[in-house]
Design a protein around this motif. Sequence first.
Motif, PDB file in Angstrom:
ATOM      1  N   ASP A   1      15.188  52.445  75.098  1.00  0.00           N
ATOM      2  CA  ASP A   1      15.949  51.202  75.223  1.00  0.00           C
ATOM      3  C   ASP A   1      15.050  49.992  75.451  1.00  0.00           C
ATOM      4  OD1 ASP A   1      15.492  52.377  77.896  1.00  0.00           O
ATOM      5  OD2 ASP A   1      16.587  50.616  78.600  1.00  0.00           O
ATOM      6  N   LEU A   2      13.884  50.192  76.045  1.00  0.00           N
ATOM      7  CA  LEU A   2      12.948  49.113  76.359  1.00  0.00           C
ATOM      8  C   LEU A   2      13.653  47.919  76.998  1.00  0.00           C
ATOM      9  CD1 LEU A   2      10.522  49.437  73.343  1.00  0.00           C
ATOM     10  CD2 LEU A   2       9.926  49.701  75.751  1.00  0.00           C
ATOM     11  N   SER A   3      14.495  48.233  77.978  1.00  0.00           N
ATOM     12  CA  SER A   3      15.221  47.190  78.698  1.00  0.00           C
ATOM     13  C   SER A   3      15.024  47.358  80.195  1.00  0.00           C
ATOM     14  CB  SER A   3      16.710  47.245  78.343  1.00  0.00           C
ATOM     15  OG  SER A   3      17.298  48.436  78.832  1.00  0.00           O
ATOM     16  N   TYR A   4      15.365  46.319  80.923  1.00  0.00           N
ATOM     17  CA  TYR A   4      15.265  46.346  82.379  1.00  0.00           C
ATOM     18  C   TYR A   4      16.219  45.307  82.957  1.00  0.00           C
ATOM     19  CZ  TYR A   4      12.272  42.206  81.792  1.00  0.00           C
ATOM     20  OH  TYR A   4      11.788  40.974  81.454  1.00  0.00           O
ATOM     21  N   ASN A   5      16.334  45.257  84.246  1.00  0.00           N
ATOM     22  CA  ASN A   5      17.123  44.269  84.975  1.00  0.00           C
ATOM     23  C   ASN A   5      18.632  44.504  84.903  1.00  0.00           C
ATOM     24  OD1 ASN A   5      16.733  41.866  86.669  1.00  0.00           O
ATOM     25  ND2 ASN A   5      17.942  40.831  85.094  1.00  0.00           N
TER      26      ASN A   5
ATOM     27  N   LEU B   1       5.164  48.546  63.871  1.00  0.00           N
ATOM     28  CA  LEU B   1       4.538  49.845  63.635  1.00  0.00           C
ATOM     29  C   LEU B   1       5.431  50.728  62.770  1.00  0.00           C
ATOM     30  CD1 LEU B   1       2.170  51.782  64.334  1.00  0.00           C
ATOM     31  CD2 LEU B   1       3.497  52.483  66.338  1.00  0.00           C
ATOM     32  N   SER B   2       6.721  50.752  63.068  1.00  0.00           N
ATOM     33  CA  SER B   2       7.630  51.607  62.290  1.00  0.00           C
ATOM     34  C   SER B   2       7.874  51.049  60.890  1.00  0.00           C
ATOM     35  CB  SER B   2       8.950  51.822  63.033  1.00  0.00           C
ATOM     36  OG  SER B   2       9.667  50.632  63.158  1.00  0.00           O
ATOM     37  N   THR B   3       7.700  49.747  60.713  1.00  0.00           N
ATOM     38  CA  THR B   3       7.816  49.161  59.373  1.00  0.00           C
ATOM     39  C   THR B   3       6.597  49.528  58.527  1.00  0.00           C
ATOM     40  OG1 THR B   3       9.107  47.308  60.217  1.00  0.00           O
ATOM     41  CG2 THR B   3       8.042  46.996  58.091  1.00  0.00           C
ATOM     42  N   LEU B   4       5.430  49.495  59.139  1.00  0.00           N
ATOM     43  CA  LEU B   4       4.186  49.801  58.424  1.00  0.00           C
ATOM     44  C   LEU B   4       3.991  51.299  58.207  1.00  0.00           C
ATOM     45  CD1 LEU B   4       1.815  47.317  60.286  1.00  0.00           C
ATOM     46  CD2 LEU B   4       2.754  47.071  57.969  1.00  0.00           C
ATOM     47  N   GLN B   5       4.502  52.097  59.096  1.00  0.00           N
ATOM     48  CA  GLN B   5       4.324  53.557  59.024  1.00  0.00           C
ATOM     49  C   GLN B   5       5.669  54.211  58.744  1.00  0.00           C
ATOM     50  OE1 GLN B   5       0.600  52.964  59.383  1.00  0.00           O
ATOM     51  NE2 GLN B   5       1.282  55.053  59.249  1.00  0.00           N
ATOM     52  N   GLU B   6       5.808  54.771  57.560  1.00  0.00           N
ATOM     53  CA  GLU B   6       7.070  55.399  57.174  1.00  0.00           C
ATOM     54  C   GLU B   6       7.415  56.604  58.048  1.00  0.00           C
ATOM     55  OE1 GLU B   6       7.243  56.308  53.038  1.00  0.00           O
ATOM     56  OE2 GLU B   6       6.755  54.265  52.442  1.00  0.00           O
ATOM     57  N   ASN B   7       6.424  57.198  58.680  1.00  0.00           N
ATOM     58  CA  ASN B   7       6.690  58.407  59.465  1.00  0.00           C
ATOM     59  C   ASN B   7       7.161  58.107  60.889  1.00  0.00           C
ATOM     60  OD1 ASN B   7       4.017  57.504  60.214  1.00  0.00           O
ATOM     61  ND2 ASN B   7       3.666  59.514  61.117  1.00  0.00           N
ATOM     62  N   ILE B   8       7.223  56.834  61.298  1.00  0.00           N
ATOM     63  CA  ILE B   8       7.665  56.480  62.646  1.00  0.00           C
ATOM     64  C   ILE B   8       8.977  55.704  62.560  1.00  0.00           C
ATOM     65  CG2 ILE B   8       7.124  55.176  64.742  1.00  0.00           C
ATOM     66  CD1 ILE B   8       4.172  55.740  64.207  1.00  0.00           C
ATOM     67  N   LYS B   9       9.997  56.234  63.229  1.00  0.00           N
ATOM     68  CA  LYS B   9      11.317  55.598  63.279  1.00  0.00           C
ATOM     69  C   LYS B   9      11.628  55.254  64.727  1.00  0.00           C
ATOM     70  CE  LYS B   9      12.216  56.695  58.934  1.00  0.00           C
ATOM     71  NZ  LYS B   9      11.018  56.358  58.217  1.00  0.00           N
ATOM     72  N   TYR B  10      12.087  54.027  64.950  1.00  0.00           N
ATOM     73  CA  TYR B  10      12.394  53.563  66.298  1.00  0.00           C
ATOM     74  C   TYR B  10      13.897  53.381  66.466  1.00  0.00           C
ATOM     75  CZ  TYR B  10      12.900  50.342  70.216  1.00  0.00           C
ATOM     76  OH  TYR B  10      13.301  49.740  71.380  1.00  0.00           O
ATOM     77  N   PHE B  11      14.421  53.915  67.556  1.00  0.00           N
ATOM     78  CA  PHE B  11      15.823  53.748  67.916  1.00  0.00           C
ATOM     79  C   PHE B  11      15.865  53.073  69.282  1.00  0.00           C
ATOM     80  CE2 PHE B  11      15.491  57.317  65.080  1.00  0.00           C
ATOM     81  CZ  PHE B  11      16.481  57.062  64.143  1.00  0.00           C
ATOM     82  N   GLY B  12      16.409  51.852  69.307  1.00  0.00           N
ATOM     83  CA  GLY B  12      16.386  51.047  70.515  1.00  0.00           C
ATOM     84  C   GLY B  12      17.708  50.972  71.245  1.00  0.00           C
TER      85      GLY B  12
ATOM     86  N   ASP C   1      10.489  42.327  74.918  1.00  0.00           N
ATOM     87  CA  ASP C   1      10.520  41.802  73.549  1.00  0.00           C
ATOM     88  C   ASP C   1       9.207  42.004  72.802  1.00  0.00           C
ATOM     89  OD1 ASP C   1      13.201  40.927  73.627  1.00  0.00           O
ATOM     90  OD2 ASP C   1      12.600  39.117  74.708  1.00  0.00           O
ATOM     91  N   SER C   2       8.095  41.764  73.449  1.00  0.00           N
ATOM     92  CA  SER C   2       6.799  41.906  72.792  1.00  0.00           C
ATOM     93  C   SER C   2       6.564  43.360  72.358  1.00  0.00           C
ATOM     94  CB  SER C   2       5.698  41.439  73.745  1.00  0.00           C
ATOM     95  OG  SER C   2       4.435  41.674  73.181  1.00  0.00           O
ATOM     96  N   GLU C   3       6.898  44.294  73.234  1.00  0.00           N
ATOM     97  CA  GLU C   3       6.711  45.709  72.921  1.00  0.00           C
ATOM     98  C   GLU C   3       7.670  46.155  71.815  1.00  0.00           C
ATOM     99  OE1 GLU C   3       6.707  44.349  75.888  1.00  0.00           O
ATOM    100  OE2 GLU C   3       4.922  45.087  76.916  1.00  0.00           O
ATOM    101  N   ILE C   4       8.905  45.672  71.868  1.00  0.00           N
ATOM    102  CA  ILE C   4       9.879  46.015  70.819  1.00  0.00           C
ATOM    103  C   ILE C   4       9.385  45.509  69.475  1.00  0.00           C
ATOM    104  CG2 ILE C   4      12.204  45.505  69.946  1.00  0.00           C
ATOM    105  CD1 ILE C   4      13.134  45.536  72.930  1.00  0.00           C
ATOM    106  N   LYS C   5       8.882  44.283  69.457  1.00  0.00           N
ATOM    107  CA  LYS C   5       8.352  43.703  68.213  1.00  0.00           C
ATOM    108  C   LYS C   5       7.199  44.555  67.680  1.00  0.00           C
ATOM    109  CE  LYS C   5       6.140  39.621  66.349  1.00  0.00           C
ATOM    110  NZ  LYS C   5       5.218  38.568  66.697  1.00  0.00           N
ATOM    111  N   ASP C   6       6.289  44.947  68.559  1.00  0.00           N
ATOM    112  CA  ASP C   6       5.140  45.760  68.132  1.00  0.00           C
ATOM    113  C   ASP C   6       5.572  47.126  67.610  1.00  0.00           C
ATOM    114  OD1 ASP C   6       3.512  43.667  68.834  1.00  0.00           O
ATOM    115  OD2 ASP C   6       2.777  44.587  70.686  1.00  0.00           O
TER     116      ASP C   6
END
Length: 186
Positions: free
Chosen positions: A142-146, A165-176, A156-161
Amino acid sequence: MKKIKQCFFLLASKIYIYIILVKLSRRKYSRVFIFDIDNTIAHTWFSFNTTYFKNNHDRLLSLPIFTKMRRLISILYKNPNTIVLFLTARSLHDYPVTYKWLKSQGFPLKYSDLFIVNSPRFKIKILSALKKQKVNVYYIDDLSYNHENGVVKFYDSEIKDIKNLSTLQENIKYFGYDDIERFNSF
């Protein structure tokens, strides 16, 4: 002291990455699922607003798990081509109670299946190390707090990164956060 802690977590991250890469090379896994714990598989935020816990250890042991997440993780453990890992930002002192909590949820994890980092930034280093592997990586966090203060904030910075990463690497999928909320409420 802060510099020493940073160096320790950097070294620990490198060792953990090495352990995971060795695991992946010894066995032909096709998928790696990496789960955050707090507010991803465990309903954590409410526990900060209660006063009936004697200490943090008791608070962490009492966290309820999201039923659908438990079911999903249990199913994933049954697949011999899948490895399940837990990656969470907590105090290193919380490792034993976190491991105990995961075991109490019925997960057959090994000590090397759980890694604690001191900040979400270190999670990106671990994910980045998996980008060259010939395995599909599914990262659920979730990369959330508070939450406990009534206004959910995001790393936000980590989510963006991670999204980059998941856009550049087809083998990594992110679920937030939104994906997790939809899954748990479906």
